[in-house]
Design an enzyme around this catalytic site. Structure first.
Site, mmCIF file in Angstrom:
data_model
loop_
_atom_site.group_PDB
_atom_site.id
_atom_site.type_symbol
_atom_site.label_atom_id
_atom_site.label_comp_id
_atom_site.label_asym_id
_atom_site.label_seq_id
_atom_site.Cartn_x
_atom_site.Cartn_y
_atom_site.Cartn_z
ATOM 1 N N ARG A 57 0.805 -1.239 0.000
ATOM 2 C CA ARG A 57 0.000 0.000 0.000
ATOM 3 C C ARG A 57 0.824 1.268 0.000
ATOM 4 N NH1 ARG A 57 -2.488 -3.218 2.831
ATOM 5 N NH2 ARG A 57 -0.527 -4.295 3.080
ATOM 6 N N THR A 58 1.964 1.276 0.662
ATOM 7 C CA THR A 58 2.721 2.530 0.690
ATOM 8 C C THR A 58 3.226 2.860 -0.719
ATOM 9 O OG1 THR A 58 3.382 2.054 2.949
ATOM 10 C CG2 THR A 58 4.627 3.751 1.809
ATOM 11 N N LYS A 86 24.981 -4.399 -7.301
ATOM 12 C CA LYS A 86 26.347 -4.434 -7.852
ATOM 13 C C LYS A 86 27.288 -3.601 -6.995
ATOM 14 C CE LYS A 86 24.644 -4.638 -12.632
ATOM 15 N NZ LYS A 86 24.657 -3.901 -13.915
ATOM 16 N N ARG A 107 11.947 3.559 0.405
ATOM 17 C CA ARG A 107 11.894 2.660 1.568
ATOM 18 C C ARG A 107 13.173 1.843 1.555
ATOM 19 N NH1 ARG A 107 6.852 -1.095 3.236
ATOM 20 N NH2 ARG A 107 6.222 0.940 4.029
ATOM 21 N N HIS A 135 8.224 6.111 9.840
ATOM 22 C CA HIS A 135 7.355 5.974 8.670
ATOM 23 C C HIS A 135 6.412 7.184 8.700
ATOM 24 C CE1 HIS A 135 5.052 4.364 5.511
ATOM 25 N NE2 HIS A 135 4.912 3.114 5.905
HETATM 26 C C1 NCD Z 1 4.034 -0.944 7.859
HETATM 27 C C2 NCD Z 1 5.519 -0.765 7.579
HETATM 28 O O1 NCD Z 1 5.998 -1.079 6.484
HETATM 29 O O2 NCD Z 1 6.164 -0.254 8.476
HETATM 30 N N1 NCD Z 1 3.301 -1.128 6.696
HETATM 31 C C3 NCD Z 1 2.867 -0.035 6.006
HETATM 32 O O3 NCD Z 1 3.633 0.681 5.420
HETATM 33 N N2 NCD Z 1 1.568 0.250 6.067
HETATM 34 C C4 NCD Z 1 3.722 -1.897 8.946
HETATM 35 C C5 NCD Z 1 4.228 -3.311 8.855
HETATM 36 O O4 NCD Z 1 4.901 -3.705 7.912
HETATM 37 O O5 NCD Z 1 3.884 -4.071 9.767
#
Ligand code: NCD
Length: 338
Positions: A57-58, A86, A107, A135
């Site tokens: 989702r992110t 690499k 990320r 986050h």
């Molecule tokens: C979370 C994350 O990646 O920190 N997920 C998200 O981005 N909604 C929570 C998780 O992975 O548990």
């Protein structure tokens, strides 16, 4: 803060007025997110989406938010699909990718890596999660959801009660959310985890310094009894030294319809950043709650689109021009409310 060209790395960079501004812009994104109107305000702009850890989702909502504003998205998914496999450094990757993008979402599994990347980038970088650290956009959408859900409950962001449950040590969403709560008044925070997976002391201290009442224990049933929001989280198994280690905690806190009905107040709202671990051994949020009106998890994900659209509009300085470049949609799709 001045949003134009800013990196979004930590919620600590926000003041209360910034949150108000983001939410105000997010509120105005509804017609676009619901596909009632189309805007081309970011026509020609490119988002570089660089996701070096699993994400659904992110990553997709950053991409969809940018598309809904009329921009284009370029994706890199997984370290093995990038030249980092690499041996390329974060510095070089940032210098290169920022030449192809107008904003970058990233990320990465290591804490602090997104900040390091941003220091070398020539365009704004948004942290989509750096290890167990932060986050920020998840915390913004969580807070936005809490605000909306509390409307009509006689509560506000300056007076509510929340229980956070699960792996509070490694969960970056709860770290960012707690820091964000420090901008508000009179929040009662119940932290529920095994002692080994407790919220970092530094964050607990910050909550207390902000004047919030904080309790910590490992009892799910009593913690959900008198709260407005239950925020459940997954055991972050990828952050443990071994799978065996993580397995000791899986399934430790399980919320289902029966426990919720017996212990929580009827209009308590259930949230989770997702993904919930629906395997039988874990199951922290049971699917028997799926039709429960208190379950806000898919309202959260929908709100994520609004908040991320708002952030992009602010970072690229078009928040007041979105409507100017808009028209009604020309197609029909069936979209049921969640
Ligand atoms: C979370 C994350 O990646 O920190 N997920 C998200 O981005 N909604 C929570 C998780 O992975 O548990």
């Amino acid at each position: 803060m001045d949003f134009i060209g800013a990196n979004i790395l930590s919620v600590s960079q926000f003041e209360r007025v910034d949150i108000d501004r983001i939410f105000e812009v997010a509120d105005a994104m509804g017609p676009y997110a619901r596909r009632e109107k189309v805007t081309r305000v970011l026509e020609g702009a490119i988002l570089g989406n660089m996701f070096l850890e699993p994400s659904t989702r992110t990553r997709l909502s950053f991409g969809a938010a940018f598309n809904l504003l009329g921009g284009t998205v370029r994706e890199t998914v997984g370290i093995s699909a990038s030249a980092m496999a690499k041996g390329e450094s974060l510095y070089d990757t940032a210098r290169v990718l920022s030449g192809y993008s107008d904003v970058i979402c990233m990320r990465h599994p290591q804490e602090g890596s997104v900040a390091e990347f941003a220091a070398a980038s020539r365009v704004p970088v948004v942290n989509g999660g750096d290890g167990a650290n932060e986050h920020p956009t998840q915390a913004l959408l969580d807070l936005y959801t809490i605000r909306k859900e509390l409307e009509g409950h006689g509560r506000s962001l300056d007076d509510f009660r929340i229980a956070m449950i699960g792996d509070l040590k490694h969960g970056r969403t709860v770290h960012s959310l707690c820091k964000l709560l420090c901008l508000f008044g009179k929040v009662q925070v119940a932290l529920v985890s095994p002692p080994e997976l407790a919220m970092p002391e530094e964050i607990v201290e910050r909550l207390r310094k902000a004047g919030h009442q904080v309790t910590a224990n490992d009892q799910l049933e009593s913690a959900i009894a008198h709260v407005d929001i239950v925020y459940s989280t997954r055991i972050q198994e990828e952050r443990f030294a071994s799978q065996e280690d993580a397995d000791r905690y899986r399934g430790r806190f399980r919320l289902n319809r029966d426990i919720f009905t017996r212990h929580a107040e009827p209009n308590t709202v259930i949230m989770h950043p997702l993904p919930r671990d629906s395997r039988a051994e874990a199951n922290e949020l049971d699917i028997d709650l799926n039709e429960h009106p208190s379950l806000a998890i898919f309202r959260q994900t929908d709100n994520g689109l609004l908040v991320r659209m708002a952030l992009f509009a602010l970072l690229l300085g078009v928040e007041d021009k979105v409507d100017h470049y808009s028209h009604a949609v020309r197609w029909h799709s069936r979209r049921n409310p969640v």
